[in-house]
Design a protein around this motif. Structure first.
Motif, PDB file in Angstrom:
ATOM      1  N   ILE A  68       0.847  -1.206   0.000  1.00  0.00           N
ATOM      2  CA  ILE A  68       0.000   0.000   0.000  1.00  0.00           C
ATOM      3  C   ILE A  68       0.876   1.248   0.000  1.00  0.00           C
ATOM      4  N   LEU A  69       1.865   1.260   0.883  1.00  0.00           N
ATOM      5  CA  LEU A  69       2.754   2.419   0.983  1.00  0.00           C
ATOM      6  C   LEU A  69       3.558   2.606  -0.300  1.00  0.00           C
ATOM      7  N   THR A  70       4.038   1.519  -0.879  1.00  0.00           N
ATOM      8  CA  THR A  70       4.808   1.591  -2.124  1.00  0.00           C
ATOM      9  C   THR A  70       3.997   2.232  -3.235  1.00  0.00           C
ATOM     10  N   THR A  71       2.769   1.757  -3.405  1.00  0.00           N
ATOM     11  CA  THR A  71       1.912   2.305  -4.454  1.00  0.00           C
ATOM     12  C   THR A  71       1.707   3.801  -4.258  1.00  0.00           C
ATOM     13  N   TYR A  72       1.464   4.196  -3.026  1.00  0.00           N
ATOM     14  CA  TYR A  72       1.214   5.615  -2.747  1.00  0.00           C
ATOM     15  C   TYR A  72       2.457   6.463  -3.010  1.00  0.00           C
ATOM     16  N   LEU A  73       3.606   6.012  -2.541  1.00  0.00           N
ATOM     17  CA  LEU A  73       4.823   6.812  -2.693  1.00  0.00           C
ATOM     18  C   LEU A  73       5.138   7.074  -4.160  1.00  0.00           C
ATOM     19  N   MET A  74       5.032   6.034  -4.993  1.00  0.00           N
ATOM     20  CA  MET A  74       5.325   6.223  -6.414  1.00  0.00           C
ATOM     21  C   MET A  74       4.265   7.102  -7.075  1.00  0.00           C
ATOM     22  N   ALA A  75       3.005   6.976  -6.631  1.00  0.00           N
ATOM     23  CA  ALA A  75       1.939   7.767  -7.239  1.00  0.00           C
ATOM     24  C   ALA A  75       2.045   9.241  -6.862  1.00  0.00           C
ATOM     25  N   ILE A  76       2.237   9.521  -5.583  1.00  0.00           N
ATOM     26  CA  ILE A  76       2.274  10.915  -5.128  1.00  0.00           C
ATOM     27  C   ILE A  76       3.534  11.630  -5.607  1.00  0.00           C
ATOM     28  N   ALA A  77       4.565  10.858  -5.957  1.00  0.00           N
ATOM     29  CA  ALA A  77       5.822  11.480  -6.397  1.00  0.00           C
ATOM     30  C   ALA A  77       5.634  12.304  -7.659  1.00  0.00           C
ATOM     31  N   VAL A  78       4.758  11.854  -8.569  1.00  0.00           N
ATOM     32  CA  VAL A  78       4.594  12.574  -9.837  1.00  0.00           C
ATOM     33  C   VAL A  78       4.016  13.973  -9.611  1.00  0.00           C
ATOM     34  N   PRO A  79       2.863  14.118  -8.966  1.00  0.00           N
ATOM     35  CA  PRO A  79       2.370  15.487  -8.747  1.00  0.00           C
ATOM     36  C   PRO A  79       3.213  16.295  -7.777  1.00  0.00           C
ATOM     37  N   MET A  80       3.816  15.662  -6.787  1.00  0.00           N
ATOM     38  CA  MET A  80       4.573  16.420  -5.800  1.00  0.00           C
ATOM     39  C   MET A  80       5.834  17.013  -6.414  1.00  0.00           C
ATOM     40  N   ILE A  81       6.569  16.230  -7.205  1.00  0.00           N
ATOM     41  CA  ILE A  81       7.782  16.763  -7.847  1.00  0.00           C
ATOM     42  C   ILE A  81       7.397  17.805  -8.893  1.00  0.00           C
ATOM     43  N   SER A  82       6.324  17.540  -9.631  1.00  0.00           N
ATOM     44  CA  SER A  82       5.892  18.495 -10.660  1.00  0.00           C
ATOM     45  C   SER A  82       5.512  19.829 -10.035  1.00  0.00           C
ATOM     46  N   LYS A  83       4.825  19.778  -8.905  1.00  0.00           N
ATOM     47  CA  LYS A  83       4.449  21.012  -8.217  1.00  0.00           C
ATOM     48  C   LYS A  83       5.692  21.741  -7.686  1.00  0.00           C
TER      49      LYS A  83
END
Length: 968
Positions: free
Chosen positions: A553-568
């Motif tokens: 669960i944590l792995t999926t979230y970390l990789m998913a949130i990384a895209v918008p967070m780095i882009s922002k």
């Protein structure tokens, strides 16, 4: 065959038939091959073909495909005759499909046709080379067949003519085929690893289902081939692009794009594909360099036994703060190629043999890499598609790094601690990196000042979130075995194991990245963050599968949130978001080390053993970044810009393709590493085993090279059957997130217990055994002041007898009370086993022979005897035993592998009660009477290879030769 109604229009046509008959012929003959073998096999050899390596009828009652088609005559012969007949229609089917789908200028039909031909050839390979003939090649060709089925299946859906019925059937059959692979693998593991009765029968049903779905998928071509007349005449014009369906072509194209995730949409161009491949490889280079920094830093406090000063290089990552100086920012952004090229110094560091200068070189590479990537993201932030492409490549590079580490047994082949002698591919990696970076930087910067005009949100909150995110993905996702070892609880296996289940982590990483790209709205909210926090708590607090589910669960979230967070973050001041962000990352890295190194660092006692605090802090910092994402209307603006269909996001199909390729490469490596579990001791005929204890100093030798290969060679040449390894827990950023035991166990053919996991705050204790480990428990011995003392208590099946083995590392010399308490605990533990059961202690005791705590370990409470009490030169390593016949003992010099020798001893397991009685009745004088080597059988002797000067710096020392003892 049917005569053509067009024959009268062309006098040159002698015979013709509709193209669909090729599909029907292939379908009927292929099904006949498998089903005839199944029927005949069950009729003639039922009990033989349902029997496997563990069970037979009635536990197993349905045969696998391999057993049905490959083990017995005549079913094997009949099957092969039908398969030979099938080959003609199969090649014709592939050829007709190419003719149907080929269009001028399109590359995809050619690629799919090639994959179809290779798929057909590998099918012939695994059907004609059965598991009985050659098990390895049968499995390899089977895996290749499944691998090439992926592009064939998705390509056929993407190229499907406008036929709604055919598209629907292909989607459902393909989904069923790939969905069947999940339970197939699960039940195979239940059979192979856990030896569950009946699991192979369930596996067989799914295996047969794969055959049925596979043939059925190709049978759908009958709905398309009725457009052909053979000799080939296109009677309906479908191959020219005519629409013969009542469903609008636009609707069908949309449905096909959805079914294939858009991978094949808008054609294929080599240039953009090479761009994306170069970007991902450059991301891999960044992660390879970053993950090596901690490892080369660790070398120095390791040898200084405390703070060395070189730890300051951890701050090399904060280089993006330079982007806060306007002239420097302009210089860096406008000369990105130079800085990205300079970052490759980290790969060239393997050529620098002096450890100090090698560290300087790697630190320089990390400094330039962090600076260059931050500048690139900031510059590209004005173009959403280009920024997204860079972010995906960076994260896919992390995925590639984890896959490469899995294939190289948790070492990265281009790390500076690797070279040709220990499996490194440094030269190849460097050449590819140069080519990749030149292509990566070939486009001019979009924003020469490197600062976007977007002002919404807080740069500081974004920086805090970036720091927590980078730390989380580095500490948990840079190696597929890290979180598996967090939840490891010993034998019997009740949870995931690294070389079998690691793909679940890769799948979660891939799925998370795709969610972050295609559905960012799913994760940029507090609900998703809350679910991730629950996953983090599960991973931290629980073992076995439940803890690992939290990890996924944590792995999926970390990789998913990384895209918008780095882009922002890229749209704000990069000096803050990435410079300060890496500062927070560094603080977490140090915190991450302090919790286990508390005895050697200032302030350590305040955070000792608090991995839970680290996880809490990590999630809170990520929460700060989430708050910045969802505050105001920022999240809605980001989601809208990312999901806008009109945006030029053609790069996504290439990224999806590369992610698919990386997953396939991992599965191939996973197959090659699947354990055989057929391990054999060296001297079974004598009921003899050799045991050893070795402190491996975290698998870095005196010259800063990874030492697994050298350790493997010495252990193998000494014919060690059971060995305890100490200072073996390498699953931290500072140690490279490695696991030496995986390579040693798989290469030497041994079972392995990693010992207390990395979240148990020890320096590690591991056990490798040629004999099955029936049960093992992990212990953290009393340590009120100093470092934690790990221990393993394992029960082995040694030639049919139960033998208890203890592996133990006591506390350090500065904490005498800790060591006293630990000696009492371990003595009671060793004394708690049945009185007549053989036992062995492989240990690091920090005591002098015959003095102090030695007399607690060797006592009536423990019942243990010293392997040689006259060996006066020991201080740390000891081998103790009871109820075994000890026949030999030797000490072997370490060369430059570590700072501690390898001690080994030979034992014979009593074969019956009479033997046990003689051993129990033997007096101390009888046990300790030494004899000459000539008085013991050849099989009981130590290898002569290490006499005199020995080999590679390894030789018998202290005694100059092995010692042999009284035997019955």
């Amino acid at each position: 065959m049917a005569s053509s109604r067009y024959k009268d229009k062309d006098a040159g046509v002698v015979l013709s038939f509709n193209g669909q008959w090729i599909s029907w012929t292939h379908t009927v003959v292929a099904y006949a091959a498998f089903l005839s073998a199944l029927i005949i096999g069950c009729a003639l050899h039922y009990h033989k073909i349902v029997k496997n390596e563990w069970y037979g009828y009635p536990d197993e009652w349905f045969p696998s495909v391999s057993a049905t088609i490959g083990d017995r005559y005549p079913e094997r012969s009949i099957f092969m005759i039908f398969i030979a007949i099938t080959s003609g229609p199969r090649f014709a089917l592939v050829g007709l499909w190419y003719l149907l789908t080929a269009k001028p200028g399109r590359v995809l039909p050619k690629a799919i046709a090639i994959s179809g031909v290779i798929r057909t050839l590998t099918c012939g390979g695994w059907t004609y080379i059965t598991s009985t003939d050659d098990h390895d090649w049968h499995d390899i060709l089977m895996i290749l067949y499944i691998v090439f089925t992926i592009p064939w299946t998705t390509g056929c859906i993407a190229l499907s003519p406008p036929n709604a019925k055919a598209i629907k059937y292909r989607k459902w059959i393909a989904g069923s085929f790939f969905g069947t692979l999940v339970p197939l693998v699960y039940f195979f593991i239940q059979h192979k690893v856990h030896r569950v009765a009946g699991a192979y029968t369930v596996y067989a049903f799914f295996e047969w289902a794969l055959i049925l779905f596979d043939v059925a998928f190709d049978a759908v071509t009958a709905l398309d081939f009725d457009t052909f007349e053979v000799v080939v005449k296109d009677v309906k014009g479908a191959s020219k692009g005519a629409n013969a369906s009542s469903v609008p072509a636009a609707v069908l194209e949309k449905e096909k794009e959805k079914a294939t995730a858009g991978v094949y949409s808008a054609g294929f161009n080599l240039g953009p594909a090479l761009d994306i491949a170069a970007d991902v490889y450059h991301g891999f280079v960044f992660w390879s360099t970053l993950t090596s920094l901690g490892l080369v830093i660790w070398y120095f406090p390791l040898w200084h036994m405390g703070i060395s000063g070189y730890e300051a290089f951890v701050m090399a990552t904060i280089s993006p703060v330079l982007l806060g100086i306007r002239p420097l920012r302009s210089l860096i952004v406008n000369n990105q190629r130079l800085f990205h090229v300079l970052s490759l110094a980290g790969l060239l560091a393997y050529k620098v043999h002096d450890p100090v200068y090698r560290l300087f070189t790697v630190g320089f590479g990390v400094f330039m890499g962090c600076l260059a990537w931050a500048a690139t993201w900031s510059s590209d932030s004005v173009h959403p598609s280009r920024l997204e492409s860079r972010v995906i490549a960076w994260l896919a590079g992390l995925l590639m790094s984890s896959i490469a580490k899995f294939a190289w047994y948790t070492n990265n082949p281009i790390w500076p601690v690797m070279h040709a002698e220990n499996g490194g591919w440094n030269g190849t990696g460097l050449v590819l990196a140069i080519l990749a970076v030149l292509r990566f930087t070939r486009k001019a910067p979009l924003n020469s000042w490197g600062v976007s005009q977007q002002k919404n949100g807080s740069s500081l909150l974004s920086a805090i979130g970036i720091g927590g995110l980078f730390f989380a993905i580095h500490s948990l996702l840079s190696d597929t075995s890290t979180m598996i070892l967090w939840v490891w609880g010993g034998f019997p296996v009740r949870g995931p194991v690294s070389n079998v289940h690691a793909y679940y982590t890769i799948a979660a990483m891939t799925g998370g990245l795709l969610i972050g790209v295609f559905r960012p709205g799913m994760i940029t909210n507090w609900t998703a963050y809350g679910v991730a926090c629950v996953g983090a708590a599960m991973l931290t607090l629980y073992e076995q599968w439940f803890g690992y589910y939290g990890a996924l669960i944590l792995t999926t979230y970390l990789m998913a949130i990384a895209v918008p967070m780095i882009s922002k973050a890229a749209k704000k001041n990069p000096a803050v978001t990435f410079g300060v962000g890496f500062l927070f990352y560094n603080l977490l890295v140090l915190f991450h080390v302090w919790v286990v190194a508390y005895a050697f660092v200032p302030g350590g006692p305040y955070v000792r053993e608090h991995t839970d605090w680290i996880m809490l802090t990590t999630m809170l910092t990520i929460g700060a970044g989430v708050f910045d994402l969802v505050s105001g209307q920022a999240n809605h603006k980001y989601a809208a810009s990312t999901d806008r269909r009109s945006s030029p996001l053609g790069h996504r199909k290439y990224h999806v393709g590369i992610l698919g390729l990386l997953n396939i490469l991992f599965l191939v490596a996973n197959f090659l590493r699947f354990p055989s579990y057929d391990y054999k001791p060296y001297h079974a005929e004598d009921r003899l085993f050799t045991a050893g204890i070795w402190t491996i100093h975290f698998s870095l030798d005196n010259d800063m090279w990874s030492s697994e290969y050298r350790m493997r060679d010495l252990i193998k040449e000494l014919e060690v059957d059971v060995i305890g390894l100490l200072e073996s827990d390498l699953q931290r950023i500072i140690m490279g997130n490695r696991d030496t035991t995986q390579f040693l166990a798989e290469d030497l053919g041994m079972y392995v217990d990693y010992g207390p996991g990395p979240n148990k705050h020890t320096w590690g204790a591991a056990l490798l055994s040629k004999f099955p480990i029936l049960n093992s428990t992990h212990h953290l011995l009393p340590s009120p002041v100093g470092e934690l003392a790990p221990a393993i208590h394992a029960t082995l099946d040694v030639y049919g007898s139960l033998v208890d083995v203890f592996v133990f590392h006591s506390g350090q010399e500065e904490d005498p009370e800790d060591r006293r308490l630990q000696s009492e605990y371990l003595a009671k533990l060793m004394g708690s086993i049945p009185a007549d059961r053989p036992a062995l202690l492989l240990s690091y005791l920090v005591t002098k022979p015959l003095e102090g705590n030695y007399n607690t370990y060797v006592s009536d409470i423990s019942g243990m005897h010293d392997v040689d009490y006259t060996d006066w030169d020991r201080w740390c390593e000891y081998i103790l035993y009871k109820n075994l016949l000890r026949t030999g003992y030797a000490r072997v010099s370490r060369s430059t592998i570590t700072d501690t020798e390898l001690q080994v001893a030979k034992f014979i397991v009593p074969k019956d009660d009479a033997d046990k009685g003689r051993i129990l009745a033997a007096s101390k004088e009888q046990r300790d009477r030494r004899v000459e080597e000539q008085q013991v059988p050849d099989g009981w002797r130590f290898p002569a290879l290490f006499r005199g000067e020995g080999v590679r710096g390894h030789h018998y020392h202290v005694f100059d030769e092995p010692r042999y003892y009284f035997y019955f």
